[in-house]
Design an enzyme around this catalytic site. Sequence first.
Site, short mmCIF file in Angstrom:
data_model
loop_
_atom_site.label_atom_id
_atom_site.label_comp_id
_atom_site.label_asym_id
_atom_site.label_seq_id
_atom_site.Cartn_x
_atom_site.Cartn_y
_atom_site.Cartn_z
N HIS A 141 42.26 45.95 34.95
CA HIS A 141 43.12 45.74 35.96
C HIS A 141 44.18 46.78 36.21
CE1 HIS A 141 42.10 40.83 35.64
NE2 HIS A 141 41.47 41.71 35.91
N HIS A 194 38.21 28.74 30.45
CA HIS A 194 38.70 27.94 31.70
C HIS A 194 38.18 26.66 31.81
CE1 HIS A 194 38.07 32.12 33.03
NE2 HIS A 194 39.10 32.06 33.98
N GLU A 208 45.26 43.45 31.40
CA GLU A 208 43.88 43.68 31.25
C GLU A 208 43.67 45.08 31.38
OE1 GLU A 208 41.16 40.76 32.48
OE2 GLU A 208 39.74 42.56 33.30
N ASP A 258 34.44 26.63 32.62
CA ASP A 258 33.25 27.40 31.76
C ASP A 258 32.85 26.10 30.73
OD1 ASP A 258 34.65 29.73 32.56
OD2 ASP A 258 35.94 29.89 30.84
N ASP A 301 34.26 45.03 33.67
CA ASP A 301 34.40 44.05 32.55
C ASP A 301 33.29 44.46 31.37
OD1 ASP A 301 36.40 42.38 33.33
OD2 ASP A 301 35.17 41.10 34.51
N ASP A 344 35.85 46.35 38.99
CA ASP A 344 35.93 45.66 37.89
C ASP A 344 34.81 45.18 36.95
OD1 ASP A 344 37.65 44.15 35.99
OD2 ASP A 344 37.91 42.51 37.16
N ASP A 368 37.71 40.30 27.37
CA ASP A 368 37.34 39.60 28.57
C ASP A 368 36.04 40.74 29.36
OD1 ASP A 368 37.30 38.37 31.19
OD2 ASP A 368 39.17 38.64 31.92
N ASP A 394 43.94 41.61 27.68
CA ASP A 394 42.39 41.54 27.93
C ASP A 394 41.91 42.94 27.89
OD1 ASP A 394 42.75 38.70 28.47
OD2 ASP A 394 42.05 38.54 30.36
N GLU A 433 48.62 36.97 34.37
CA GLU A 433 47.62 38.25 34.63
C GLU A 433 47.63 38.95 35.68
OE1 GLU A 433 43.81 37.28 32.37
OE2 GLU A 433 42.90 38.97 33.38
C1 XUL Z 1 39.27 38.11 36.30
C2 XUL Z 1 39.94 38.22 34.90
C3 XUL Z 1 39.94 36.58 34.46
C4 XUL Z 1 41.28 36.15 33.63
C5 XUL Z 1 41.19 34.92 33.54
O1 XUL Z 1 39.32 39.66 36.59
O2 XUL Z 1 40.47 38.92 34.29
O3 XUL Z 1 38.66 36.38 33.58
O4 XUL Z 1 41.36 36.96 32.61
O5 XUL Z 1 41.01 33.79 34.57
CO CO Z 2 41.11 38.90 32.38
#
Ligand code: XUL
Ligand code: CO
Length: 436
Positions: free
Chosen positions: A270, A100, A267, A103, A308, A306, A338, A295, A231
């Site tokens: 998600h 992004h 993802e 970042d 990650d 979430d 991710d 992702d 996404e």
């Molecule tokens: C948030 C997420 C983000 C997107 C990019 O849950 O997955 O990091 O992948 O904005």
């Molecule tokens: Co993501």
Amino acid sequence: MSTGFFGDIQKIKYEGPDSTNPLAFRFYNPDEIVAGKRMEDHLRFAVAYWHSFAWEGSDPFGGRTFDRPWYGDEMSKAKLKADVAFEMFSLLGAPFYCFHDADARPEGKNFAESTKNLNEIVDYLGEKQQQTGVKLLWGTANLFSNRRFMAGASTNPDPDVFAYSAATIKTCMDATMKLGGDNYVLWGGREGYETLLNTDLKRELDQMARMLHLVVEYKHKIGFKGTILVEPKPQEPTKHQYDYDVATVYGFLKKYGLENEVKMNIEQGHAILAGHTFEHELALASALGIFGSIDMNRNDYQSGWDTDQFPNNVPEMALAYYQVLLAGGFTTGGTNFDSKLRRQSIDPADLLIGHIGGMDCCARGLKAAAKMVEDGALSKPLSERYSKWDSPEYQKMLRGEYKLDDIAGWVEKQDINPQPKSGRQEYLENVVNRYV
Ligand code: XUL
Ligand code: CO
């Protein structure tokens, strides 16, 4: 020149399944041919800039736990961050990264200064790409962290925020194009609501569609050859996110005439938040012709957040890559981690070890999936299950050549009397377990 951040750690090598070296691959062997293609070209791994280099280890109850030499707002720090990031991509042999704007560049005092900072860091990232051969899988705009976006970006009740977001997306699409990115991603960070009491849902959906049309138009205007990806996510940070899941996004794209322009970045975490399996989301996107990229990060199944985390469940990965292979594999898409470390994993080596484990797990999943495809392990029983549909009468029915009353007459005349058959779920689950 090395930054020294990773000490004397050398490029991570494939050492085979018997290796006990934590800084070696046991299954990810980039040049190994799987289903006629190099593993690296199947998986197309990408490292997420934000989790590994921008996130400082905070959670809702505590702040920074990591201590990295690039934390700070100066451009020199942003460049050091890029140096370390590309060092890590190279140590891992990750062919891609994703980022992004926020970042990679310091936030400016206004839009113009943020754009100037972005452009400066994009030039620097471009040099790093040249030096290392690492490429950009996708770029995106962070339209959710700064407080100006607290009520949404494109869906904000204040049109100043819509305009600011559009302008920011333009700069991020320019950056992605300049860096030769394969895709541009839109995750609707705060495109949703906390309460319907203060939300005009119809207006917000129209606004979101306007923004996506602007993005698609600009893509064609500048000749960006990559894919625009949305996404989906059902909640977090908002109580209800408009891009809830693949089915919801597809309905949105259809309503606003965007279904041929936009694909999905799906993802795993998600999917789980939406109450689906990852393979459900992948299979549905593929069935709807909108599968794009993934992702790759799991959630904690108990906390439901979430979280990650790096993938570590091979059977889950096998079923995911099975769907990816059925969809024809990645074109512009890839496997973006991710994923982030746990906040106690503060050592530089942890960053490598997390990715190594994730890459190995995906490689095992891919190999199992490819073998299942090759053997027809699931596709043979599947086509058998539907085989009666191949008969001419049922094909006509499917094509719409019979009306309801024709079918009723036919059923009566043929004395059709359906006989239930086993769905054989346990058998099929046992088949999958032979491969993983
Ligand atoms: C948030 C997420 C983000 C997107 C990019 O849950 O997955 O990091 O992948 O904005
Ligand atoms: Co993501």
